[in-house]
Design a protein around this motif. Structure first.
Motif, PDB file in Angstrom:
ATOM      1  N   MET C   1      -8.995 -12.051 -14.555  1.00 19.30           N
ATOM      2  CA  MET C   1      -9.721 -10.771 -14.934  1.00 19.30           C
ATOM      3  C   MET C   1     -10.513 -10.356 -13.828  1.00 19.30           C
ATOM      4  O   MET C   1     -11.509 -11.232 -13.576  1.00 19.30           O
ATOM      5  N   SER C   2     -10.518  -9.274 -13.543  1.00 19.73           N
ATOM      6  CA  SER C   2     -11.352  -8.592 -12.339  1.00 19.73           C
ATOM      7  C   SER C   2     -12.837  -8.426 -13.099  1.00 19.73           C
ATOM      8  O   SER C   2     -13.262  -8.650 -14.240  1.00 19.73           O
ATOM      9  N   THR C   3     -13.875  -8.847 -11.958  1.00 20.67           N
ATOM     10  CA  THR C   3     -15.273  -8.945 -12.363  1.00 20.67           C
ATOM     11  C   THR C   3     -15.650  -7.390 -12.016  1.00 20.67           C
ATOM     12  O   THR C   3     -16.069  -6.992 -11.048  1.00 20.67           O
ATOM     13  N   ILE C   4     -15.715  -6.483 -13.210  1.00 27.34           N
ATOM     14  CA  ILE C   4     -16.188  -5.270 -13.226  1.00 27.34           C
ATOM     15  C   ILE C   4     -17.503  -5.057 -13.581  1.00 27.34           C
ATOM     16  O   ILE C   4     -18.094  -5.646 -14.414  1.00 27.34           O
ATOM     17  N   ALA C   5     -18.338  -4.467 -12.811  1.00 32.58           N
ATOM     18  CA  ALA C   5     -19.526  -4.172 -12.747  1.00 32.58           C
ATOM     19  C   ALA C   5     -19.988  -2.924 -13.629  1.00 32.58           C
ATOM     20  O   ALA C   5     -20.599  -3.107 -14.542  1.00 32.58           O
ATOM     21  N   ALA C   6     -19.102  -1.800 -13.499  1.00 30.63           N
ATOM     22  CA  ALA C   6     -19.306  -0.771 -14.024  1.00 30.63           C
ATOM     23  C   ALA C   6     -18.218   0.281 -14.091  1.00 30.63           C
ATOM     24  O   ALA C   6     -17.429   0.245 -12.950  1.00 30.63           O
ATOM     25  N   VAL C   7     -18.022   1.096 -14.961  1.00 31.25           N
ATOM     26  CA  VAL C   7     -16.778   1.939 -14.863  1.00 31.25           C
ATOM     27  C   VAL C   7     -17.266   3.411 -14.844  1.00 31.25           C
ATOM     28  O   VAL C   7     -18.185   3.663 -15.545  1.00 31.25           O
ATOM     29  N   ASN C   8     -16.502   4.393 -14.128  1.00 33.62           N
ATOM     30  CA  ASN C   8     -17.085   5.636 -14.056  1.00 33.62           C
ATOM     31  C   ASN C   8     -17.456   6.447 -15.058  1.00 33.62           C
ATOM     32  O   ASN C   8     -18.382   7.341 -15.126  1.00 33.62           O
ATOM     33  N   SER C  46      -1.408  -6.034 -22.981  1.00 30.63           N
ATOM     34  CA  SER C  46      -3.057  -5.922 -22.599  1.00 30.63           C
ATOM     35  C   SER C  46      -3.809  -6.397 -23.844  1.00 30.63           C
ATOM     36  O   SER C  46      -5.051  -7.190 -23.427  1.00 30.63           O
ATOM     37  N   LEU C  50      -7.065  -9.585 -23.595  1.00 29.49           N
ATOM     38  CA  LEU C  50      -8.431  -9.559 -23.990  1.00 29.49           C
ATOM     39  C   LEU C  50      -8.799 -10.278 -25.161  1.00 29.49           C
ATOM     40  O   LEU C  50      -9.714 -10.913 -25.382  1.00 29.49           O
ATOM     41  N   VAL C  58     -17.111  -4.483 -28.533  1.00 29.47           N
ATOM     42  CA  VAL C  58     -16.481  -3.983 -27.481  1.00 29.47           C
ATOM     43  C   VAL C  58     -16.854  -2.471 -27.275  1.00 29.47           C
ATOM     44  O   VAL C  58     -18.066  -2.037 -27.890  1.00 29.47           O
ATOM     45  N   ILE C  59     -16.366  -1.880 -26.181  1.00 29.35           N
ATOM     46  CA  ILE C  59     -16.853  -0.598 -25.757  1.00 29.35           C
ATOM     47  C   ILE C  59     -15.643   0.134 -25.696  1.00 29.35           C
ATOM     48  O   ILE C  59     -14.347  -0.181 -25.173  1.00 29.35           O
ATOM     49  N   LEU C  61     -13.572   3.445 -24.229  1.00 28.36           N
ATOM     50  CA  LEU C  61     -13.895   4.197 -22.991  1.00 28.36           C
ATOM     51  C   LEU C  61     -12.809   5.489 -22.915  1.00 28.36           C
ATOM     52  O   LEU C  61     -11.737   4.946 -23.128  1.00 28.36           O
TER      53      LEU C  61
END
Lengths: 75, 75, 75, 75, 75, 75
Positions: C1-8, C46, C50, C58-59, C61
């Motif tokens: 899974m991608s290493t996401i730092a932040a989502v806009n 999906s 997770l 969780v968050i 968005l």
């Protein structure tokens, strides 16, 4: 079906159907594109109208307003 | 900013920022991915938070429910 | 899974999973946040990635372009 | 304007207008809710119809299909 | 359910319910409007709250940011 | 531009362009259909590609997952 010449969205990715998971109301279609698999959830009724089969050439379209951007951490 | 481990959507395409067109309320960001340019419209306020610059590595995300499918004519 | 730092997107609400209703193609996840329950419809595929369980932090968005505004009558 | 009795989406968060950033085509409205600020991008033309002012009580609505879920890392 | 006075989106089309296809998580509702059938996918849970029946007068709402435009060929 | 034969969404409404409000990043296009005006927010860059002019015949498309349903009060 309408004779569409072009659709405004710039996000149009050519590919082919590589998976279809059906259920009564919505279905998931997997489209293999140059950047990997695009997953689309569409109404099963609209899917029947297109009569899509595995291997069919299609275009995945999505509006720019639907795209989120994630910054990637450099760990 | 939240420490997100993973986001549920399968439609995640890595790329880099190759264009940013700003205006007071929304901005258009162009991301070069393996399948071509993805265009994203985001709020200018959220763009400032990410502090994106040309060349930055990013991921374009969009939900499967946002994807339309077009059948391609063989002319 | 991608290493996401932040989502806009600015609309990010922390909470925990308090309900999951599954079906073959899509599932409904209920997230208890500071402002009440947020309901999310996601692809079941999906959701498996997770591996969410009841009680998980969780968050939720969602993009600003997806929000409608209703004026409230004062009766 | 239509006399709406109720809207189907479960994601309805009461709040008040705490910010409006206008531009010719779209505007950003900030709504303070129980879970924090919700940001909404709406057409400036629709905003004029609602005649919203700072402090007005409103409801932010968004469909479940528009919500993404992020797993949170425990670092 | 909230006492909504008006919703900001300009795209509001009056019609009546002429079809409901239910499944556990989402349902498809068909609304006959002045321009033809509008199809809506909503969570089954939200549909129960509205308690819609065939023939009920309703309004179909969708945001301007969700609309794509197709140019039509003159063949 | 891609040679699209048909697009899956059932929500396709024929009409003609009766208004275009441009700004640098996004533009609002008003389309007169059988059920009244449909308002679309599109990227100005995609609008240029379609080269739309007042009076042009077009089709407004939107996915079923983007439609909310409002119950109407009988006052």
């Amino acid at each position: 079906m309408s004779t569409i010449a072009a659709v405004n969205t710039r996000n149009q990715f050519r590919g082919k159907v590589v998976g279809v998971k059906r259920s009564p109301v919505v279905s998931e279609v997997e489209i293999e594109t140059g950047a990997g698999i695009v997953s689309a959830i569409v109404t099963s009724s609209s899917l029947e109208v297109l009569d899509l089969k595995l291997g069919d050439p299609v275009i995945a379209l999505f509006k720019a307003t639907e795209v989120l951007i994630a910054a990637v951490s450099n760990d």
